[in-house]
Design a protein around this motif. Structure first.
Motif, PDB file in Angstrom:
ATOM      1  N   LEU A  73       0.850  -1.191   0.000  1.00  0.00           N
ATOM      2  CA  LEU A  73       0.000   0.000   0.000  1.00  0.00           C
ATOM      3  C   LEU A  73       0.884   1.238   0.000  1.00  0.00           C
ATOM      4  O   LEU A  73       2.075   1.141   0.321  1.00  0.00           O
ATOM      5  N   PRO A  74       0.349   2.409  -0.301  1.00  0.00           N
ATOM      6  CA  PRO A  74       1.164   3.621  -0.216  1.00  0.00           C
ATOM      7  C   PRO A  74       1.800   3.752   1.169  1.00  0.00           C
ATOM      8  O   PRO A  74       1.200   3.357   2.184  1.00  0.00           O
ATOM      9  N   VAL A  75       3.000   4.286   1.211  1.00  0.00           N
ATOM     10  CA  VAL A  75       3.782   4.322   2.445  1.00  0.00           C
ATOM     11  C   VAL A  75       3.033   4.976   3.608  1.00  0.00           C
ATOM     12  O   VAL A  75       3.148   4.527   4.757  1.00  0.00           O
ATOM     13  N   ASP A  76       2.234   5.988   3.346  1.00  0.00           N
ATOM     14  CA  ASP A  76       1.507   6.645   4.441  1.00  0.00           C
ATOM     15  C   ASP A  76       0.415   5.751   5.029  1.00  0.00           C
ATOM     16  O   ASP A  76      -0.076   6.015   6.123  1.00  0.00           O
ATOM     17  N   LYS A  77       0.073   4.679   4.343  1.00  0.00           N
ATOM     18  CA  LYS A  77      -0.919   3.721   4.843  1.00  0.00           C
ATOM     19  C   LYS A  77      -0.258   2.555   5.589  1.00  0.00           C
ATOM     20  O   LYS A  77      -0.942   1.717   6.166  1.00  0.00           O
ATOM     21  N   VAL A  78       1.087   2.500   5.561  1.00  0.00           N
ATOM     22  CA  VAL A  78       1.832   1.390   6.151  1.00  0.00           C
ATOM     23  C   VAL A  78       2.754   1.852   7.286  1.00  0.00           C
ATOM     24  O   VAL A  78       2.979   1.139   8.249  1.00  0.00           O
ATOM     25  N   ARG A  79       3.253   3.055   7.187  1.00  0.00           N
ATOM     26  CA  ARG A  79       4.314   3.553   8.083  1.00  0.00           C
ATOM     27  C   ARG A  79       3.747   4.089   9.403  1.00  0.00           C
ATOM     28  O   ARG A  79       3.687   5.289   9.638  1.00  0.00           O
ATOM     29  N   PHE A  80       3.401   3.194  10.293  1.00  0.00           N
ATOM     30  CA  PHE A  80       2.929   3.560  11.629  1.00  0.00           C
ATOM     31  C   PHE A  80       4.143   3.898  12.486  1.00  0.00           C
ATOM     32  O   PHE A  80       5.018   3.066  12.715  1.00  0.00           O
ATOM     33  N   ARG A  81       4.188   5.148  12.982  1.00  0.00           N
ATOM     34  CA  ARG A  81       5.321   5.581  13.797  1.00  0.00           C
ATOM     35  C   ARG A  81       4.933   6.293  15.077  1.00  0.00           C
ATOM     36  O   ARG A  81       5.714   6.359  16.010  1.00  0.00           O
ATOM     37  N   ASP A  82       3.723   6.862  15.137  1.00  0.00           N
ATOM     38  CA  ASP A  82       3.389   7.735  16.253  1.00  0.00           C
ATOM     39  C   ASP A  82       2.002   7.419  16.813  1.00  0.00           C
ATOM     40  O   ASP A  82       0.993   7.856  16.262  1.00  0.00           O
ATOM     41  N   PRO A  83       1.948   6.664  17.923  1.00  0.00           N
ATOM     42  CA  PRO A  83       0.641   6.309  18.488  1.00  0.00           C
ATOM     43  C   PRO A  83      -0.160   7.514  18.978  1.00  0.00           C
ATOM     44  O   PRO A  83      -1.371   7.416  19.155  1.00  0.00           O
ATOM     45  N   GLU A  84       0.479   8.635  19.168  1.00  0.00           N
ATOM     46  CA  GLU A  84      -0.225   9.855  19.580  1.00  0.00           C
ATOM     47  C   GLU A  84      -1.021  10.456  18.418  1.00  0.00           C
ATOM     48  O   GLU A  84      -2.056  11.076  18.625  1.00  0.00           O
ATOM     49  N   LYS A  85      -0.523  10.256  17.191  1.00  0.00           N
ATOM     50  CA  LYS A  85      -1.136  10.881  16.015  1.00  0.00           C
ATOM     51  C   LYS A  85      -1.765   9.881  15.049  1.00  0.00           C
ATOM     52  O   LYS A  85      -2.501  10.287  14.157  1.00  0.00           O
ATOM     53  N   GLN A  86      -1.446   8.600  15.205  1.00  0.00           N
ATOM     54  CA  GLN A  86      -1.939   7.583  14.290  1.00  0.00           C
ATOM     55  C   GLN A  86      -2.672   6.495  15.080  1.00  0.00           C
ATOM     56  O   GLN A  86      -2.332   6.220  16.227  1.00  0.00           O
ATOM     57  N   ASN A  87      -3.645   5.883  14.432  1.00  0.00           N
ATOM     58  CA  ASN A  87      -4.392   4.790  15.047  1.00  0.00           C
ATOM     59  C   ASN A  87      -3.817   3.468  14.544  1.00  0.00           C
ATOM     60  O   ASN A  87      -3.932   3.144  13.357  1.00  0.00           O
ATOM     61  N   ILE A  88      -3.231   2.698  15.432  1.00  0.00           N
ATOM     62  CA  ILE A  88      -2.575   1.441  15.068  1.00  0.00           C
ATOM     63  C   ILE A  88      -3.513   0.488  14.324  1.00  0.00           C
ATOM     64  O   ILE A  88      -3.082  -0.303  13.488  1.00  0.00           O
TER      65      ILE A  88
END
Length: 117
Positions: A73-88
């Motif tokens: 998938l596009p990198v922004d849909k795969v690259r989980f780095r920040d649990p404060e800003k992204q939903n795992i």
């Protein structure tokens, strides 16, 4: 009632090899920024899981080879780095030597063990 044990470990729909190739390059760059030496990355199609993840072998400067099954998938849909800003829950897992992990933790799984392996 449904039970989810490893969210993001299921098949990755609409995946492409091209996205996976971009992702593995970004992943290798993230490893380098973390101080891990990556000599090269090669595509190993015979090892593909066949579920929207594509196999790559990372040759590390310490002599190890790490197999990565990278979601296509596009990198922004795969690259989980920040649990404060992204939903795992929104991110598919990579497989590092057959262990499923989201990006942030997959990076750590590439560090050598205490015995150097």
């Amino acid at each position: 009632m449904s039970l989810v044990i490893n969210p993001g470990s299921g098949p990755v729909s609409e995946a492409t090899e091209e996205h996976a190739a971009v992702n593995i390059t970004v992943f290798a760059d993230d490893l380098r920024r973390a101080g891990l030496g990556v000599d090269s990355c090669s595509r190993t199609p015979g090892a593909d899981y066949g579920d929207g993840r594509y196999a790559f072998a990372l040759a590390m400067t310490d002599g190890r080879t790490i197999e990565i099954q990278m979601p296509g998938l596009p990198v922004d849909k795969v690259r989980f780095r920040d649990p404060e800003k992204q939903n795992i829950w929104d991110f598919p897992r990579l497989y590092v030597d057959d262990s499923s992990l989201v990006w942030k933790f997959a990076l750590g799984a590439c560090e050598p063990d205490e015995d150097g392996e």
